[in-house]
Design a protein around this motif. Structure first.
Motif, PDB file in Angstrom:
ATOM      1  N   PHE A  57       0.858  -1.187   0.000  1.00  0.00           N
ATOM      2  CA  PHE A  57       0.000   0.000   0.000  1.00  0.00           C
ATOM      3  C   PHE A  57       0.890   1.232   0.000  1.00  0.00           C
ATOM      4  N   THR A  58       0.643   2.146  -0.926  1.00  0.00           N
ATOM      5  CA  THR A  58       1.440   3.365  -0.974  1.00  0.00           C
ATOM      6  C   THR A  58       0.533   4.580  -0.801  1.00  0.00           C
ATOM      7  N   ARG A  68      -0.715   8.513  -0.081  1.00  0.00           N
ATOM      8  CA  ARG A  68      -0.243   9.795  -0.587  1.00  0.00           C
ATOM      9  C   ARG A  68      -0.069  10.818   0.519  1.00  0.00           C
ATOM     10  N   SER A  69      -0.622  10.524   1.680  1.00  0.00           N
ATOM     11  CA  SER A  69      -0.476  11.485   2.787  1.00  0.00           C
ATOM     12  C   SER A  69      -0.341  10.718   4.092  1.00  0.00           C
ATOM     13  N   LEU A  70       0.122  11.439   5.114  1.00  0.00           N
ATOM     14  CA  LEU A  70       0.261  10.832   6.424  1.00  0.00           C
ATOM     15  C   LEU A  70      -1.098  10.357   6.933  1.00  0.00           C
ATOM     16  N   GLU A  71      -2.131  11.192   6.695  1.00  0.00           N
ATOM     17  CA  GLU A  71      -3.471  10.829   7.153  1.00  0.00           C
ATOM     18  C   GLU A  71      -3.894   9.505   6.544  1.00  0.00           C
ATOM     19  N   GLU A  72      -3.653   9.369   5.238  1.00  0.00           N
ATOM     20  CA  GLU A  72      -4.039   8.138   4.546  1.00  0.00           C
ATOM     21  C   GLU A  72      -3.241   6.954   5.096  1.00  0.00           C
ATOM     22  N   ALA A  73      -1.970   7.201   5.398  1.00  0.00           N
ATOM     23  CA  ALA A  73      -1.130   6.139   5.949  1.00  0.00           C
ATOM     24  C   ALA A  73      -1.694   5.655   7.285  1.00  0.00           C
ATOM     25  N   LEU A  74      -2.076   6.616   8.136  1.00  0.00           N
ATOM     26  CA  LEU A  74      -2.603   6.251   9.458  1.00  0.00           C
ATOM     27  C   LEU A  74      -3.945   5.527   9.312  1.00  0.00           C
ATOM     28  N   GLU A  75      -4.711   5.959   8.329  1.00  0.00           N
ATOM     29  CA  GLU A  75      -5.991   5.326   8.015  1.00  0.00           C
ATOM     30  C   GLU A  75      -5.770   3.847   7.662  1.00  0.00           C
ATOM     31  N   LEU A  76      -4.789   3.620   6.787  1.00  0.00           N
ATOM     32  CA  LEU A  76      -4.491   2.246   6.337  1.00  0.00           C
ATOM     33  C   LEU A  76      -3.978   1.392   7.497  1.00  0.00           C
ATOM     34  N   LEU A  77      -3.120   1.988   8.309  1.00  0.00           N
ATOM     35  CA  LEU A  77      -2.566   1.252   9.456  1.00  0.00           C
ATOM     36  C   LEU A  77      -3.697   0.827  10.401  1.00  0.00           C
ATOM     37  N   ASP A  78      -4.664   1.723  10.549  1.00  0.00           N
ATOM     38  CA  ASP A  78      -5.785   1.453  11.433  1.00  0.00           C
ATOM     39  C   ASP A  78      -6.676   0.347  10.873  1.00  0.00           C
ATOM     40  N   VAL A  85       5.906  -1.540   8.001  1.00  0.00           N
ATOM     41  CA  VAL A  85       6.120  -0.236   7.367  1.00  0.00           C
ATOM     42  C   VAL A  85       7.426  -0.254   6.582  1.00  0.00           C
ATOM     43  N   LEU A  86       7.326   0.118   5.309  1.00  0.00           N
ATOM     44  CA  LEU A  86       8.504   0.180   4.442  1.00  0.00           C
ATOM     45  C   LEU A  86       8.936   1.631   4.292  1.00  0.00           C
ATOM     46  N   ALA A 101       5.942 -13.372   5.074  1.00  0.00           N
ATOM     47  CA  ALA A 101       6.140 -11.931   5.184  1.00  0.00           C
ATOM     48  C   ALA A 101       4.792 -11.223   5.198  1.00  0.00           C
ATOM     49  N   PRO A 102       4.679 -10.126   5.983  1.00  0.00           N
ATOM     50  CA  PRO A 102       3.430  -9.359   6.015  1.00  0.00           C
ATOM     51  C   PRO A 102       3.316  -8.469   4.783  1.00  0.00           C
ATOM     52  N   ASN A 103       2.131  -7.926   4.570  1.00  0.00           N
ATOM     53  CA  ASN A 103       1.984  -6.908   3.532  1.00  0.00           C
ATOM     54  C   ASN A 103       2.662  -5.624   3.988  1.00  0.00           C
ATOM     55  N   LEU A 104       2.887  -4.732   3.036  1.00  0.00           N
ATOM     56  CA  LEU A 104       3.702  -3.557   3.349  1.00  0.00           C
ATOM     57  C   LEU A 104       2.932  -2.257   3.206  1.00  0.00           C
ATOM     58  N   LEU A 105       3.236  -1.327   4.101  1.00  0.00           N
ATOM     59  CA  LEU A 105       2.780   0.044   3.962  1.00  0.00           C
ATOM     60  C   LEU A 105       4.001   0.853   3.546  1.00  0.00           C
TER      61      LEU A 105
END
Lengths: 727, 290
Positions: B10-11, B13-23, B31-32, B49-53
């Protein structure tokens, strides 16, 4: 006709390596290797692997169409293991898949049932009666050196010194891992492109495994990203046969490219050695007796171990005249990774022992180490340790003088914890006792006036092909840019023997020289007969003859008569001689040995290409420093390889090397037409011993095992300080 | 080598989106960042191996700020930038020194400080420096922000105080004061691009020739980086002398518990630790007493 790739192609990143030409849709081949060092294979189940999407075939020993056996010298290694595995590198099955990912996944699904056997890892223990048997007999070879009577020699000695030395498994670590790409042709033949050092040897092996006649296979040598011995033995046979087998079974092009870890485990390594030496001398420093037992661990398979052992045993007394000599050398099978070719070929191990012994002796005698060496060093006409007269003409006096002067040998004040060390070396040229040495070359002038040189000697960065250009150009009297060296393909070039033993310029160069000379003489006759006097050779072919003219020549060295059973006879006709001096500074607290200065003088006979020559010598010295201080393939408590990667396997960085001053002496060999001596390997022989001697000079501690790690230095210092306190 | 073909990346585009995905994918994503450790570990891993952010695109996590005597570094900031940063060179030279030794130029350009912290190698070269700088880590999640002192962050070998859904976004620490000096040391087995056998950092605060505060952190000698508290105590309140620094160096043995591995034995590591502390303190003594 394609030409050999040049350094220019390499630095500008041209797609010249095997992996560069593998198309995306080519099949990929991957090997499943053994989990154990010694085990019986009870069952191999590939059914789940075959279910993995993208997998076309999973091949085991049963699928090998030819003979499932390989071996450069002794046929002792199954191409694909069955019944038994003898080391961690043994491949058991091959997966052929549409891409690397699918192949990796399928590898994980192959089930192998093992019955684990007791392994043996020490070459001395492997010779014991009760040791586990790697093959029928763990003792593979026993070679000797004999001269005079050592008992008498020791009786006549005033001082006798003894020591045991151990050296490590060094990895050749070329930048490019092994690679091959096989293409099935429409006419039923197979073209295999690969990183191949010795194409005709590989051809023999691959043709045997695939059950295809030699003329149905064309091996094409792509640019080679280094080898240092790793691509000299059987690793290229394996990748070529693996890719070739996949191409044959599927009818599609297939590539086999090793990863770094696979490469470091599967290719040949430097033999680890255990060497027990005893040397006796008179108080005035004359060598009376040398007595040694040498054990070389060849690992699970012979590879070219028997040839390495021949070189080691015949160099085991150093370039010195010793009145009485007994050396017994044992080449032993163990369950370690296979040792075979690696730059130096048995010579660095014994040089480390002998040159350390010379300093130990000098110290006991209270003599300058250089003086002791010069007193006993070879000169023309002396009787060597194999009881043969030396016909060659070494001059160690000149070499030592140059090095001592440049290094400032024991002159001026000695700085604290600094030391200087020296080591002599002699490296037998050509194959010597390893086999009849014959090389061949074709030189032709095409109708457009281009000069082509064809040999099977490959270019892996040594500059040998540049040397051929220079030799042909100077014989034919044409500019160097009119000469091209043809790309090596087994269907097109003559068999010039292997590109090993530092023999390209010596053997190939002389063959090119003879072929070019023959060609010139023939064309000059034609010029004279046709009345076109004044025309040059190339101009005549291009403008008058207008058709290709070609000459073939062979160059042979006489067979040497050293007999490993009796330990007597001439092993090599000529040698490359050298003296290496180093200055080190040792950090007592950390145990770190820093090499501050290296000065090395080599007698190379005659310079053909100075830039490449010094590069080879400097490169050899660098790898020799690494052998002395850094590089070791480490085996863990569970006998896995701990560092098959370039993060923990410590090849030297630029920061680890000081200035290296190479001094080249031209003292032509009286025994060959060009008078050249070899240069590819000799640089690696002496640095480790010179460093050990310098460490002794700095701190009075004697390190007898390689590499000289900070940890060993700290431990030795502690021990010596404890003794000092006790006394 | 393990196949990584089944991994989803998962890539955001913003920190908010990253935190959303992590949640959303709690506990399922690794985390890559620069990938210099992670990719190699995944290729060698025993388990799936886990999936990657992949957060490498999030430029908003790349910064170095000097903000009211606090230095703030975005978690994605690479080590080449840190080494060359005038702010770091001036206000935390001990970190600039450590960052420069982490690896080759290629690694320095790719590896991030956040990655070095979360990878939690006991031999990580940036950690001893961050320990003596009293660094604070900012952990963000969809629901909020949490700050943890770096020493509290490590609970054991590769055990972190990091909840699923949390992302390390910033490292901060007080700028070094005029009367503070810091030094980093590293013992590798070759001169260039070496992995540490032992490393460490020392930060001393000196007032009128007396050590007012001392912080010493050591790496590669325990499951986590450790503070050499006994050594620190030996120094505090003292004038630096050969006698004092020797005692301080030897006192570190109570804080460390090294193991044997590919780079050296436990005994050798202990000895190196003492010797390096002594050598580094000796240099600092010269600077202080000049």
């Amino acid at each position: 006709m394609k030409r050999v790739y040049t350094a220019y192609d390499a630095v500008r990143g041209a797609p010249i390596y095997t992996e560069d030409i593998v198309p995306e849709n080519a099949l990929r081949v991957k090997a499943l290797r053994s989990e154990h060092s010694h085990a019986l294979i009870k069952r191999v189940d590939v059914s789940a692997a075959l279910e993995v999407p993208g997998v076309l075939a999973v091949l085991t020993a049963r699928d090998v169409p030819g003979e499932n056996i390989t071996g450069a010298v002794v046929l002792d290694r199954p191409f694909l293991a069955y019944e038994k595995v003898r080391c961690l590198a043994d491949p058991i099955a091959l997966v052929v898949a549409v891409d690397e990912e699918a192949a990796d996944k399928a590898i994980e699904k192959i089930v192998v049932d093992y019955e684990v056997l007791e392994p043996v890892y020490d070459p001395v223990k492997a010779l014991e009666e009760s040791a586990p048997k790697v093959h029928e007999n763990n003792l593979l070879r026993h070679y000797k050196l004999r001269k005079g009577d050592v008992t008498r020699g020791f009786n006549e000695s005033d001082i006798i010194v003894e020591e045991e030395f151990r050296t490590q498994m060094q990895d050749p670590a070329p930048l490019e891992p092994e690679a091959a790409y096989a293409v099935p042709e429409k006419d039923g033949t197979l073209t295999i492109y690969g990183s191949i050092q010795n194409p005709f040897y590989v051809l023999t092996g691959v043709s045997r495994i695939l059950g295809l006649p030699r003329d149905k296979i064309n091996l094409v040598v792509m640019a080679i990203g280094g080898t240092f011995g790793g691509k000299s033995d059987e690793a290229p046979w394996d990748v070529c046969a693996m890719a070739g087998l996949a191409a044959l079974k599927t009818g599609k092009p297939a590539a086999c490219i090793y990863g770094r870890d696979e490469s470091m485990i599967a290719h040949s390594h430097r033999h680890p050695a255990v060497m027990r030496y005893k040397v006796g001398a008179t108080t005035d420093g004359r060598l009376k007796a040398l007595d040694a037992d040498i054990y070389f661990d060849t690992g699970a398979y012979a590879s070219v171990g028997p040839l390495v052992m021949l070189r080691a045993v015949t160099h085991a007394a150093g370039p010195y005249v010793v009145e009485n000599v007994r050396v017994d050398s044992y080449l032993v099978y163990t369950n370690n990774l296979t040792a075979g070719s690696m730059r130096g070929f048995g010579s660095p191990q014994v040089h480390f022992a002998v040159e350390s012994m010379m300093d130990i002796l000098a110290d006991k005698l209270g003599m300058d180490p250089v003086e002791l060496r010069l007193k006993n060093a070879w000169r023309q006409g002396v009787v060597t340790a194999s009881d043969a007269v030396l016909m060659d003409n070494p001059d160690f006096g000149v070499l030592a003088e140059k090095v001592c002067e440049e290094l400032g040998w024991r002159r001026g004040e000695k700085h604290p914890d600094e030391g200087v060390g020296i080591a002599f070396m002699a490296h037998g040229n050509s194959l010597g006792p390893e086999g009849e040495d014959k090389s061949s070359a074709t030189v032709r002038i095409s109708s457009d006036g281009t000069v082509h040189v064809a040999t099977s000697l490959t270019e892996y960065g040594t500059g040998a092909s540049r040397g051929f250009v220079k030799i042909a150009a100077s014989v034919l009297g044409v500019p160097e840019d009119r000469v091209v060296v043809d790309r090596v393909e087994t269907q097109k070039v003559p068999d010039s023997g292997g590109t090993f033993a530092s023999r390209s310029t010596l053997m190939g160069g002389n063959a090119v020289y003879l072929a070019a000379k023959r060609l010139r003489e023939r064309i000059e006759r034609l010029i004279e007969e046709s009345g076109h006097k004044g025309l040059d050779v190339v101009g005549f072919v291009r403008d008058v003859l207008r058709e290709e003219v070609s000459e073939y020549a062979e160059f042979k060295l006489p067979v040497c008569d050293y007999n490993p059973e009796t330990g007597k006879g001439t092993p090599y006709l000529q040698y490359t001689y050298g003296v290496v001096g180093v200055r080190v500074k040792v950090d007592r607290e950390l145990g770190v040995v820093r090499v501050k200065d290296i000065v090395a003088a080599f007698d190379v006979g005659r310079v053909v290409n100075e830039g490449y020559l010094t590069a080879q010598l400097e490169g050899g010295i660098t790898q020799g420093v690494a052998y002395g201080l850094l590089e070791e393939l480490l085996i863990g408590k569970k006998h896995k390889v701990l560092n098959p990667n370039l993060a923990d396997y410590l090849v030297p960085t630029a920061a680890d090397m000081p200035r290296v001053k190479v001094i080249v002496i031209e003292n032509p060999s009286p025994l060959t037409p060009l008078g050249t001596r070899t240069a590819g390997e000799p640089g690696i022989d002496a640095p480790a011993a010179a460093i050990a001697n310098a460490v002794y000079d700095a701190l009075k501690i004697r390190i007898t095992s390689l590499p000289i790690t900070p940890e060993k230095v700290v431990a030795a210092l502690e021990k010596s300080e404890a003794i000092a306190v006790f006394v | 080598m393990k196949s990584l073909s089944y991994i989803d990346v998962f890539t955001p585009r913003s920190l908010e989106e990253a935190l959303e995905l992590l949640d959303k994918h709690r506990g399922e994503l690794a985390v890559l960042a620069g990938g210099t450790d992670l990719i190699i570990q995944l290729r060698k891993a025993q388990q799936k191996a886990p999936n990657l952010l992949n957060i490498y695109m999030l430029d908003e996590l790349r910064y170095i700020k000097h903000d009211n005597e606090i230095i703030k570094i975005g978690a994605l900031t690479d080590f080449a930038t840190i080494t060359e940063s005038p702010i770091i060179q001036r206000h935390a030279p001990v970190l600039a020194e450590a960052a420069a030794t982490i690896g080759s130029v290629q690694i320095l350009n790719k590896a991030s400080i956040g990655g070095n912290i979360v990878n939690a190698s006991p031999a990580a070269d940036s950690l001893p420096a961050l320990y003596v700088l009293n660094a604070t880590l900012t952990l963000r999640s969809k629901t909020g922000t949490r700050k943890v002192a770096i020493e509290q962050f490590y609970k054991g070998y590769k055990k972190l105080d990091l909840q699923s859904g949390e992302l390390l976004t910033e490292v901060s620490f007080p700028a070094m004061k005029q009367n503070q000096i810091g030094m980093f040391f590293k013992h590798g087995l070759r001169q260039g691009d070496a992995i540490s056998v032992v490393n460490g950092a020392i930060l001393l605060e000196v007032l009128n020739g007396y050590v007012k505060d001392a912080r010493i952190a050591l790496g590669a000698v325990a499951p986590t980086v450790v503070r050499a508290t006994e050594s620190e105590k030996t120094l505090i309140g003292q004038r630096l002398s050969e006698d004092v620094i020797l005692k301080a160096a030897q006192a570190c043995l109570t804080s460390i518990s090294p193991i044997d591995d590919v780079r050296g034995s436990a005994a050798y590591r202990k000895e190196m630790c003492v010797n390096y502390l002594y050598m580094t303190l000796w240099q600092m003594m010269r600077m202080v007493n000049l």
